[in-house]
Structure formats: C-alpha cells, structure tokens
Design a protein around this motif. Sequence first.
Motif, PDB file in Angstrom:
ATOM      1  N   TYR A 134       0.833  -1.201   0.000  1.00 26.17           N
ATOM      2  CA  TYR A 134       0.000   0.000   0.000  1.00 26.17           C
ATOM      3  C   TYR A 134       0.869   1.253   0.000  1.00 26.17           C
ATOM      4  N   TYR A 165      -4.622   4.780  -6.612  1.00 26.27           N
ATOM      5  CA  TYR A 165      -4.028   3.464  -6.306  1.00 26.27           C
ATOM      6  C   TYR A 165      -4.316   3.067  -4.864  1.00 26.27           C
ATOM      7  N   SER A 166      -4.098   4.000  -3.934  1.00 30.84           N
ATOM      8  CA  SER A 166      -4.309   3.681  -2.517  1.00 30.84           C
ATOM      9  C   SER A 166      -5.767   3.329  -2.247  1.00 30.84           C
ATOM     10  N   TYR A 169      -6.510  -0.114  -3.626  1.00 34.60           N
ATOM     11  CA  TYR A 169      -5.898  -1.149  -2.787  1.00 34.60           C
ATOM     12  C   TYR A 169      -6.752  -1.423  -1.549  1.00 34.60           C
ATOM     13  N   TRP A 172      -9.662  -3.416  -2.656  1.00 33.10           N
ATOM     14  CA  TRP A 172      -9.193  -4.786  -2.887  1.00 33.10           C
ATOM     15  C   TRP A 172      -9.179  -5.574  -1.577  1.00 33.10           C
ATOM     16  N   SER A 207      -1.699  -8.372   2.141  1.00 25.35           N
ATOM     17  CA  SER A 207      -3.123  -8.679   1.989  1.00 25.35           C
ATOM     18  C   SER A 207      -3.321 -10.005   1.268  1.00 25.35           C
TER      19      SER A 207
END
Length: 337
Positions: A134, A165-166, A169, A172, A207
């Motif tokens: 992350y 992106y963060s 993530y 996700w 993760s």
Amino acid sequence: MDSLTQIVLGAAVAEAVAGRKMGAKAALLGAIGGTIPDLDVFLRFFYDPLDAALVHRGFSHSLLFALLAGTLLTFVSDKLTKQHYTKRMWFLLWFLSIVTHPLLDIFTNYGTQFFWPFSWRLTFNSVFVIDPLYTIPFMFLLIGALFMKRESKRRRIWNWSGIIYSSVYLLWGVVIKLIVYSNTTSYFEQADIHPKRTMVTPMPLTSFYWDLIVEDDSNYYVGYKSLFAPFDPKGIEVIPKNHELLQNINWEGNSRIEEIEHITNGFYAVESHSDSLFIYDLRFGTTTTITNGKIKNPLFGYGFTTKGQKIETLFSHRTRDFSKIDFKVYWDKVFGE
C-alpha cells in the motif's frame, strides 16, 4: 496505519487541494495534518494500558475533531499568511489531511471512533497496520510528483494516481476479506469444527495471507489462508478461552471485564501465570507463522497482577522476542510455497 503511511496520505491529499498554488509547502502541511490525530498516543502516560487503548483512536480520530481542528487551523493559517490564500482552500487542506487519517485507520483491525462521542468503533479489518504494498507505490508516486513543476499537468496526474491506487488497494482488501470470510465456515468444517462466531484479519505486511479465527463455547481456533494455496485444516491452532478466570476474580473497584470485551470485540483468551493473569487480544493474531512455530503466543494483550484473589495492577503485554522471526519461511507461507 503506521506514521509514514499517514504522512504520505496527508501530503498527497493536501497536494491535490493546494499544490498548484502553494507548491511543496502544501504537501508538508498535509503531512503535519496527517499526523495530528495520532498525538493522542501521549495520553497513554495519564492512563493505565487498558484505558489508554480505549482512549486511543477516540476523539482525535473522529469527524468532529477533524471539523474543529480544521476550522481552528484555517483561522490560524489565514492570519499568519495575511489572507494570501482563500479560507476555503485552507479549510480543505487541513480538514481533508486530518479526516483521511481516521478514515484510513477504519480499514485496520483496531478501527476508530469516527462518530465520537458514540462509543462504537468502525472497522473493516481489511488491511494490516503496516503494508508495504500500500505505502511504497503511493509514496513513490507522491515523491515523483513533488519533483515536478507545480503547474505541470504530469504532477497532478502522478499525485492523483497515488491517491487512486491507494483507494483501489483498500477496496481490494475489503473484497478479498469478504471472499475469505464467506468460505471460513467450510474451511473449519474440514476439521469438524463448527464455528459460532468468526473473525478474519490480514496477516502482517500483506493482503495475500489471512488470519481466520473462529470460536465455540470453550475455545478459539486459528487457521491461515493464503490466496495462493488451499486452506490447510492440519495447521489449525487451538486457544482455550478460559474466560471463567476473570469471572472468579475479586476486582478492586469496578470490574474491567466489560472494557476488555469492548476493546477486543469479544475475541480474547485468558491465561494464568503465577500471580498474573494475561488477557490476549486475538485481533492481533499469534506469532506462530512469523516465527515458524518457535513461538505460539498471541502477539498482544494486557496483564493483571493479582495478590490472593484481588486484582492490583494492570500492564501491557507484547511478545518481543524478535530473534525468532523467520521471514523466509513466513513469505513462503504467504505465497503458498
């Protein structure tokens, strides 16, 4: 999340708000704003460890605090800069850099009292407090953006790419957790264990590897699931609850059982050692996989020193024998090798 991650997030948000007008100063101020909520850690010097845990991520991690602190810092910043920037820009910079801190912490296993003064904590429990996958790409994109000219379109693209992106993530992590959670009962039924309650939490630094905890009346059962390998029912650990050890204690003053259940979300195990009781917070997992089975203690909890049958003192307990950590074996487990 860890302090570095909160600095990166606060800086990126402030850069998106004011970077074009302020330049790198916006990111610096956002980094400061992103650390402000965690100043509540200094309150631990005024509380015992259990009360300190209840206070941490409380008021300072709330929407109300972000509004109040954002308003105050807007007033101060506007006065110090002699109204060089608009109040709206100052407020967005401070408010967003502060409020995104507790919003990010909601995704960790400890959660936040985002709607303080209400006591319940919001938590998705879907990202570990330190997750390089992350933080590192996010930080790389932010630093790259800050080396570009403030008027550059590429600067905004790089910074927003990090923010997007963060966010993806984090999404996700929630999706993967829900998938693992939906299969947890069937995993443990392979070992003839029929869960009454389930908790799923990410393992350290990733993760891709998940800690699965279920319970029956007497025990907790801990299993591990890599996204790259089938669940292994032979690797299930059994941790006795021993909750009755707390029920038979003569507490000095008010009982702390309700507070223990609140802070651990009811996932705690009790052990008796000589004149001490250890209450392990199972949300933080055990040391089994990261030490290749050399240590199998729960990672974190609280201790009560007893004299006879009376509780006297409270202290924090954390497994600190890092010499037993075996990262090679751990990563093999993460990737199912």
